[in-house]
Design a protein around this motif. Structure first.
Motif, short mmCIF file in Angstrom:
data_model
loop_
_atom_site.label_atom_id
_atom_site.label_comp_id
_atom_site.label_asym_id
_atom_site.label_seq_id
_atom_site.Cartn_x
_atom_site.Cartn_y
_atom_site.Cartn_z
N GLU A 170 0.40 -5.94 2.37
CA GLU A 170 1.30 -4.86 2.00
C GLU A 170 0.52 -3.78 1.27
O GLU A 170 -0.44 -4.07 0.57
CB GLU A 170 2.42 -5.41 1.11
N TYR A 171 0.95 -2.62 1.39
CA TYR A 171 0.29 -1.50 0.71
C TYR A 171 1.38 -0.61 0.18
O TYR A 171 2.50 -0.63 0.63
CB TYR A 171 -0.63 -0.73 1.68
N LYS A 172 0.93 0.16 -0.78
CA LYS A 172 1.88 1.05 -1.43
C LYS A 172 1.59 2.46 -0.99
O LYS A 172 0.45 2.91 -0.99
CB LYS A 172 1.73 0.94 -2.95
N ALA A 173 2.54 3.13 -0.62
CA ALA A 173 2.37 4.50 -0.13
C ALA A 173 2.11 5.42 -1.30
O ALA A 173 2.75 5.32 -2.35
CB ALA A 173 3.61 4.95 0.62
N LEU A 174 1.09 6.28 -1.17
CA LEU A 174 0.74 7.24 -2.20
C LEU A 174 1.42 8.57 -1.93
O LEU A 174 1.63 8.94 -0.78
CB LEU A 174 -0.78 7.43 -2.24
N LYS A 175 1.70 9.23 -2.98
CA LYS A 175 2.33 10.53 -2.85
C LYS A 175 1.31 11.56 -2.42
O LYS A 175 0.13 11.42 -2.68
CB LYS A 175 2.98 10.94 -4.17
#
Length: 211
Positions: free
Chosen positions: A1-6
């Protein structure tokens, strides 16, 4: 899983511009580094003769220090030699003076044996002593003569005497014309020194000189 960056990704055009800007900055940095390297090389070439000269001066300094030490040692040795020569010369001078004195004494002895003055200096000293003795004798005789002349007094008749002169005239106190008059029968005389018994003697009455 990865976290989306703004945020958003740059477009290919923006990436190309940024890469070009970075390349320009890199080229500028490389140019500055090259200039500094050239400057360092130039300074190295210029400083190399100076360093060699400094090393040579250091060698010269050591050589000069060595020569200076040698000169100091030579000067000290020369001073010692001069002091020794001076001491030896002083000893020879003392011996020479002693020999001269001995020769002079022998010459004086020979002169005495021949009945002559021992040396010109002593003869002059003897003559000077004789002259001084005669001068003192003359001065003594002159002082004695002057003392006798002071003691002797000439009288009116032309004779000389050592007695004190007695007054033979006086000046009247009440006379309008103070002319000296000769003493009569009551001429004064010089009294002797009063003794202790004078307190028992009555004071005499003065007599007039006009009688």
């Amino acid at each position: 899983e990865y976290k989306a960056l703004k945020g958003k990704d740059p477009s290919p055009v923006e990436l190309v511009k940024k890469i070009e800007q970075l390349e320009v900055n890199l080229a500028e940095r490389e140019r500055q580094v090259l200039e500094k390297e050239l400057l360092v090389d130039q300074l190295t070439r210029l400083s190399k003769p100076l360093s060699e000269q400094a090393e040579s001066c250091q060698q010269d300094k050591l050589s000069l220090a060595k020569k200076l030490n040698e000169l100091r040692a030579h000067i000290i040795d020369t001073n010692h030699r001069m002091m020794a020569a001076t001491a030896e010369l002083s000893m020879k001078q003392a011996v020479t003076l002693a020999l001269q004195q001995e020769i002079k004494e022998k010459e004086c002895q020979q002169q005495l044996e021949q009945g002559l003055p021992p040396c010109p200096e002593m003869e002059e000293e003897w003559k000077r002593m004789l002259r001084e003795k005669k001068r003192r004798q003359r001065n003594k005789e002159e002082r004695e003569r002057l003392a006798e002349e002071v003691e002797w007094t000439q009288l009116p008749n032309g004779e000389y005497t050592t007695a004190e002169i007695r007054p033979n005239a006086y000046i009247p106190e009440n006379d309008t014309l103070p002319l000296p008059k000769p003493y009569g029968a009551q001429a004064p005389f010089k009294p002797s020194q009063p003794g202790a018994n004078m307190r028992h003697i009555r004071k005499p009455a003065l007599k007039s000189l006009e009688t």
